[in-house]
Design a protein around this motif. Structure first.
Motif, PDB file in Angstrom:
ATOM      1  N   ILE A  69       0.837  -1.207   0.000  1.00 30.02           N
ATOM      2  CA  ILE A  69       0.000   0.000   0.000  1.00 30.02           C
ATOM      3  C   ILE A  69       0.870   1.254   0.000  1.00 30.02           C
ATOM      4  N   VAL A  70       0.251   2.374  -0.362  1.00 28.92           N
ATOM      5  CA  VAL A  70       0.890   3.684  -0.291  1.00 28.92           C
ATOM      6  C   VAL A  70      -0.152   4.686   0.171  1.00 28.92           C
ATOM      7  N   GLY A  71       0.251   5.593   1.039  1.00 29.22           N
ATOM      8  CA  GLY A  71      -0.656   6.610   1.560  1.00 29.22           C
ATOM      9  C   GLY A  71      -0.110   8.000   1.340  1.00 29.22           C
ATOM     10  N   LEU A  72      -1.008   8.950   1.120  1.00 30.71           N
ATOM     11  CA  LEU A  72      -0.639  10.344   0.848  1.00 30.71           C
ATOM     12  C   LEU A  72      -1.471  11.259   1.732  1.00 30.71           C
ATOM     13  N   ARG A  73      -0.800  12.169   2.399  1.00 31.15           N
ATOM     14  CA  ARG A  73      -1.493  13.139   3.244  1.00 31.15           C
ATOM     15  C   ARG A  73      -2.259  14.133   2.379  1.00 31.15           C
ATOM     16  N   LEU A  74      -3.523  14.379   2.727  1.00 32.09           N
ATOM     17  CA  LEU A  74      -4.355  15.286   1.951  1.00 32.09           C
ATOM     18  C   LEU A  74      -4.402  16.696   2.521  1.00 32.09           C
ATOM     19  N   SER A  75      -4.056  16.842   3.794  1.00 28.89           N
ATOM     20  CA  SER A  75      -4.157  18.145   4.445  1.00 28.89           C
ATOM     21  C   SER A  75      -2.957  18.381   5.347  1.00 28.89           C
ATOM     22  N   GLN A  76      -2.472  19.596   5.378  1.00 29.99           N
ATOM     23  CA  GLN A  76      -1.380  19.959   6.268  1.00 29.99           C
ATOM     24  C   GLN A  76      -1.883  20.437   7.623  1.00 29.99           C
ATOM     25  N   THR A  77      -3.178  20.578   7.768  1.00 27.79           N
ATOM     26  CA  THR A  77      -3.746  21.056   9.029  1.00 27.79           C
ATOM     27  C   THR A  77      -4.556  19.991   9.751  1.00 27.79           C
ATOM     28  N   ALA A  78      -4.744  18.833   9.107  1.00 30.05           N
ATOM     29  CA  ALA A  78      -5.495  17.743   9.730  1.00 30.05           C
ATOM     30  C   ALA A  78      -4.907  16.417   9.259  1.00 30.05           C
ATOM     31  N   PRO A  79      -4.905  15.388  10.107  1.00 34.33           N
ATOM     32  CA  PRO A  79      -4.319  14.088   9.740  1.00 34.33           C
ATOM     33  C   PRO A  79      -5.256  13.257   8.863  1.00 34.33           C
ATOM     34  N   VAL A  80      -5.526  13.752   7.660  1.00 37.40           N
ATOM     35  CA  VAL A  80      -6.393  13.064   6.708  1.00 37.40           C
ATOM     36  C   VAL A  80      -5.523  12.521   5.579  1.00 37.40           C
ATOM     37  N   PHE A  81      -5.706  11.238   5.267  1.00 38.46           N
ATOM     38  CA  PHE A  81      -4.850  10.562   4.299  1.00 38.46           C
ATOM     39  C   PHE A  81      -5.668   9.856   3.230  1.00 38.46           C
ATOM     40  N   LEU A  82      -5.096   9.766   2.052  1.00 35.46           N
ATOM     41  CA  LEU A  82      -5.650   8.955   0.969  1.00 35.46           C
ATOM     42  C   LEU A  82      -4.740   7.744   0.803  1.00 35.46           C
ATOM     43  N   TYR A 113      -8.535   8.811   8.605  1.00 28.31           N
ATOM     44  CA  TYR A 113      -8.345   9.917   9.539  1.00 28.31           C
ATOM     45  C   TYR A 113      -7.529   9.402  10.718  1.00 28.31           C
ATOM     46  N   GLY A 114      -6.385  10.029  10.984  1.00 26.17           N
ATOM     47  CA  GLY A 114      -5.506   9.587  12.056  1.00 26.17           C
ATOM     48  C   GLY A 114      -5.823  10.256  13.378  1.00 26.17           C
ATOM     49  N   ILE A 115      -6.086   9.448  14.395  1.00 24.65           N
ATOM     50  CA  ILE A 115      -6.358   9.957  15.742  1.00 24.65           C
ATOM     51  C   ILE A 115      -5.203   9.530  16.646  1.00 24.65           C
ATOM     52  N   GLN A 116      -4.482  10.492  17.192  1.00 27.50           N
ATOM     53  CA  GLN A 116      -3.351  10.187  18.055  1.00 27.50           C
ATOM     54  C   GLN A 116      -3.874   9.826  19.442  1.00 27.50           C
ATOM     55  N   ALA A 117      -3.951   8.518  19.739  1.00 26.18           N
ATOM     56  CA  ALA A 117      -4.479   8.070  21.024  1.00 26.18           C
ATOM     57  C   ALA A 117      -3.465   8.271  22.141  1.00 26.18           C
ATOM     58  N   THR A 118      -2.213   7.870  21.885  1.00 20.10           N
ATOM     59  CA  THR A 118      -1.108   8.073  22.832  1.00 20.10           C
ATOM     60  C   THR A 118       0.121   8.454  22.019  1.00 20.10           C
ATOM     61  N   ASP A 119       1.252   8.587  22.700  1.00 17.53           N
ATOM     62  CA  ASP A 119       2.484   8.905  21.986  1.00 17.53           C
ATOM     63  C   ASP A 119       2.882   7.787  21.034  1.00 17.53           C
TER      64      ASP A 119
END
Length: 214
Positions: A69-82, A113-119
């Motif tokens: 797989i390959v992922g690309l960030r869609l936004s620089q202000t939110a952790p949204v990826f394609l 959508y990436g949610i940072q649960a912990t470090d």
């Protein structure tokens, strides 16, 4: 197959200490592109008018999934990826001891959508369409003669019963611990893959995939 599995395990064993990485690379100042490998269990089923004069293959059939797989960030202000990639999946359906095997190549197009649960842990819900093509398959079914005796026959699935092209929607959720990744997903087939207009057949799948992101 053993060589592929060994290679995946070797890659995961080669990952440096978790403390050296940010979980999933989902921090806003991190790289905008990531790559990964996936290996897992696929549980396929066929829904709709699946009997077609033979057996009902709406029960789940176990298979495997392999992917890059390959992922690309869609936004620089939110952790949204394609995220997309190429998957090899063993799908199909089962009715007791009778099975329909579908070996497919799939390309999903997922929004995550990436949610940072912990470090160290990121949670990634996702949804999006997928496009699949059946490359091989075998259907086993029961045939009765005039005397009522039953025998099992095997035929090529895509030549006799189903169309090669398929599409649907995939939704699920992944968890990443640094570079290690685990997800559960469900694929709902929306295309009618029956080769007879008198029937409707949809391929569905529940999958659990494990892998690594780079």
């Amino acid at each position: 197959m053993k060589k592929i599995f060994t290679a995946i395990v070797a890659m995961m064993m080669a990952v440096p200490s978790f403390a050296q990485f940010a979980s999933g690379g989902f921090e806003l100042d991190k790289s905008n592109v990531y790559y990964g490998a996936r290996f897992g269990l696929a549980m396929g089923s066929l829904s709709g008018d699946t009997k077609a004069g033979l057996n009902d293959y709406s029960g789940m059939k176990a298979g495997i999934t392999l992917a890059g797989i390959v992922g690309l960030r869609l936004s620089q202000t939110a952790p949204v990826f394609l995220e997309s990639g190429l998957y090899y999946t063993q799908r199909g359906g089962k009715d007791g001891k009778y099975t329909a095997d579908l070996n497919c190549l799939e390309i999903p197009i997922l929004v995550k959508y990436g949610i940072q649960a912990t470090d160290d842990i990121a949670i990634l819900p996702f949804i999006g369409p997928y496009f699949a093509y059946g490359i091989a398959g075998e259907t086993e079914y029961e045939v009765k003669d005039a005397s009522g005796n039953s025998t099992k026959e095997k035929e090529r699935t895509y030549k006799n019963f189903l169309n090669h092209n398929d599409m649907g929607f995939k939704l699920g959720c992944g968890v990443e611990y640094n570079m290690l990744y685990l997800e559960i997903a469900y694929q709902l087939g929306i295309a009618n893959i029956a080769d007879n207009d008198d029937y409707t057949t949809h391929a569905n799948q529940l999958s659990i995939n494990f892998g690594v992101n780079f």
